[in-house]
Design a protein around this motif. Structure first.
Motif, PDB file in Angstrom:
ATOM      1  N   ILE A  29      -2.638  -2.338 -10.737  1.00 27.91           N
ATOM      2  CA  ILE A  29      -3.019  -1.703  -9.470  1.00 27.91           C
ATOM      3  C   ILE A  29      -1.765  -1.119  -8.816  1.00 27.91           C
ATOM      4  O   ILE A  29      -0.729  -1.777  -8.750  1.00 27.91           O
ATOM      5  N   SER A  30      -1.896   0.127  -8.341  1.00 34.12           N
ATOM      6  CA  SER A  30      -0.748   0.760  -7.699  1.00 34.12           C
ATOM      7  C   SER A  30      -0.706   0.402  -6.218  1.00 34.12           C
ATOM      8  O   SER A  30      -1.627   0.723  -5.466  1.00 34.12           O
ATOM      9  N   LEU A  31       0.357  -0.251  -5.809  1.00 32.70           N
ATOM     10  CA  LEU A  31       0.518  -0.588  -4.393  1.00 32.70           C
ATOM     11  C   LEU A  31       0.679   0.692  -3.576  1.00 32.70           C
ATOM     12  O   LEU A  31       0.241   0.781  -2.433  1.00 32.70           O
ATOM     13  N   LYS A  32       1.277   1.707  -4.176  1.00 30.26           N
ATOM     14  CA  LYS A  32       1.493   2.967  -3.442  1.00 30.26           C
ATOM     15  C   LYS A  32       0.166   3.613  -3.069  1.00 30.26           C
ATOM     16  O   LYS A  32      -0.014   4.095  -1.969  1.00 30.26           O
ATOM     17  N   THR A  33      -0.787   3.578  -4.021  1.00 26.51           N
ATOM     18  CA  THR A  33      -2.109   4.123  -3.700  1.00 26.51           C
ATOM     19  C   THR A  33      -2.750   3.312  -2.593  1.00 26.51           C
ATOM     20  O   THR A  33      -3.331   3.856  -1.654  1.00 26.51           O
ATOM     21  N   GLN A  34      -2.593   1.989  -2.654  1.00 28.32           N
ATOM     22  CA  GLN A  34      -3.190   1.143  -1.608  1.00 28.32           C
ATOM     23  C   GLN A  34      -2.532   1.409  -0.254  1.00 28.32           C
ATOM     24  O   GLN A  34      -3.202   1.467   0.770  1.00 28.32           O
ATOM     25  N   ASP A  35      -1.227   1.612  -0.262  1.00 29.86           N
ATOM     26  CA  ASP A  35      -0.533   1.956   0.998  1.00 29.86           C
ATOM     27  C   ASP A  35      -1.106   3.254   1.564  1.00 29.86           C
ATOM     28  O   ASP A  35      -1.381   3.357   2.774  1.00 29.86           O
ATOM     29  N   LEU A  36      -1.307   4.224   0.686  1.00 31.97           N
ATOM     30  CA  LEU A  36      -1.817   5.519   1.151  1.00 31.97           C
ATOM     31  C   LEU A  36      -3.226   5.369   1.727  1.00 31.97           C
ATOM     32  O   LEU A  36      -3.569   5.987   2.728  1.00 31.97           O
ATOM     33  N   TYR A  37      -4.023   4.493   1.118  1.00 30.28           N
ATOM     34  CA  TYR A  37      -5.388   4.310   1.644  1.00 30.28           C
ATOM     35  C   TYR A  37      -5.363   3.679   3.029  1.00 30.28           C
ATOM     36  O   TYR A  37      -6.151   4.028   3.902  1.00 30.28           O
ATOM     37  N   VAL A  38      -4.444   2.770   3.266  1.00 34.03           N
ATOM     38  CA  VAL A  38      -4.345   2.187   4.615  1.00 34.03           C
ATOM     39  C   VAL A  38      -4.032   3.310   5.607  1.00 34.03           C
ATOM     40  O   VAL A  38      -4.663   3.432   6.663  1.00 34.03           O
ATOM     41  N   LEU A  39      -3.130   4.193   5.204  1.00 31.46           N
ATOM     42  CA  LEU A  39      -2.757   5.327   6.074  1.00 31.46           C
ATOM     43  C   LEU A  39      -3.957   6.258   6.274  1.00 31.46           C
ATOM     44  O   LEU A  39      -4.221   6.719   7.397  1.00 31.46           O
ATOM     45  N   VAL A  40      -4.718   6.473   5.204  1.00 32.09           N
ATOM     46  CA  VAL A  40      -5.906   7.342   5.294  1.00 32.09           C
ATOM     47  C   VAL A  40      -6.901   6.764   6.301  1.00 32.09           C
ATOM     48  O   VAL A  40      -7.374   7.454   7.206  1.00 32.09           O
ATOM     49  N   PHE A  41      -7.162   5.469   6.193  1.00 36.95           N
ATOM     50  CA  PHE A  41      -8.191   4.873   7.068  1.00 36.95           C
ATOM     51  C   PHE A  41      -7.703   4.787   8.512  1.00 36.95           C
ATOM     52  O   PHE A  41      -8.446   5.060   9.453  1.00 36.95           O
ATOM     53  N   ILE A  42      -6.430   4.455   8.695  1.00 35.25           N
ATOM     54  CA  ILE A  42      -5.929   4.352  10.077  1.00 35.25           C
ATOM     55  C   ILE A  42      -5.970   5.734  10.736  1.00 35.25           C
ATOM     56  O   ILE A  42      -6.459   5.897  11.861  1.00 35.25           O
ATOM     57  N   SER A  43      -5.513   6.757  10.001  1.00 35.43           N
ATOM     58  CA  SER A  43      -5.465   8.094  10.628  1.00 35.43           C
ATOM     59  C   SER A  43      -6.863   8.685  10.776  1.00 35.43           C
ATOM     60  O   SER A  43      -7.088   9.541  11.621  1.00 35.43           O
ATOM     61  N   ARG A  44      -7.817   8.222  10.003  1.00 34.53           N
ATOM     62  CA  ARG A  44      -9.175   8.774  10.113  1.00 34.53           C
ATOM     63  C   ARG A  44     -10.028   8.035  11.131  1.00 34.53           C
ATOM     64  O   ARG A  44     -10.886   8.641  11.765  1.00 34.53           O
ATOM     65  N   TYR A  45      -9.807   6.777  11.293  1.00 33.22           N
ATOM     66  CA  TYR A  45     -10.733   5.987  12.123  1.00 33.22           C
ATOM     67  C   TYR A  45     -10.144   5.664  13.497  1.00 33.22           C
ATOM     68  O   TYR A  45     -10.563   4.724  14.141  1.00 33.22           O
TER      69      TYR A  45
END
Lengths: 10, 213
Positions: free
Chosen positions: B32-48
């Motif tokens: 599992i890529s931690l970088k992808t997971q980091d980006l998803y946290v950023l995606v959800f925070i900036s979207r929600y």
């Protein structure tokens, strides 16, 4: 109107 | 609301559940890529961010809270859990994901529905989500054997946005709704999964181990 559509999706 | 959209959101939720199950049951985040997971946290925070400003929705609000909570939990596990963090393929997870953030931010600055804080961040999250899977796909290519749960996780993640494309086609014809930003980003996002989908389905049909070239 140039109002952005409400973000009704996830 | 339509069946495509409902199925898409459930598929997205399923992908996250699969990942959480993998990490919790195997106590491992190998592959599992931690970088992808980091980006998803950023995606959800900036979207929600609009969770607090717009009226709550019985359907969207719970999903937003679950996506935020699970994505943060996954990053927490991979970074701080004493057992799980040992299994992170740090030296293979090499994609320079910070190079993805700035172009998405610049693009959002110029291309957004309305030049307001919420709308620019929302556009940023749409663009970032389209490319967030790249570190994960690169990591899979360098993985010698991809375990089933990881393969299923990535497949569901790609499938959810493909289902959103069907939802947007339905809404275009049924509700005359046009949204260029998520449409184009969603197409790019789904296209990035194309070769993964090909190898995933091939390995599933030949009943053999998933292997990316």
């Amino acid at each position: 109107s140039n109002q952005p559509l409400p973000h009704d999706e996830l | 609301m339509n069946a495509f959209r409902l199925l898409a959101d459930l598929t997205h939720l399923l992908s996250i559940i699969i990942l959480l199950v993998k990490i919790r049951t195997t106590k491992s985040c190998a592959g599992i890529s931690l970088k992808t997971q980091d980006l998803y946290v950023l995606v959800f925070i900036s979207r929600y961010l609009d969770l607090f400003t717009r009226p709550l929705s019985l359907y969207n609000t719970p999903f937003k809270l679950v996506f935020l909570a699970t994505s943060i939990t996954i990053v927490y596990y991979m970074r701080y859990h004493k057992v799980v963090k040992q299994t992170y393929n740090k030296d293979s997870d090499t994609f320079k994901h910070y190079f993805l953030i700035l172009p998405c931010a610049v693009l959002a600055f110029f291309i957004n529905p309305k030049f307001t804080f919420i709308e620019v961040l929302w556009s940023f999250s749409i663009y970032l989500e389209a490319v967030a899977i790249l570190p994960q796909l690169v990591l899979l290519q360098s993985s010698s054997n991809i375990d089933n749960l990881t393969g299923n996780y990535v497949f569901m993640l790609g499938a959810y946005r493909a289902l959103y494309l069907l939802n947007w086609i339905y809404r275009f014809f049924a509700e005359d709704v046009v949204r260029w930003i998520p449409w184009i980003a969603g197409l790019v996002q789904t296209a990035l999964y194309a070769d993964f989908f090909y190898y995933y389905i091939k390995s599933w049909r030949n009943n053999e181990r998933l292997k990316l070239p």
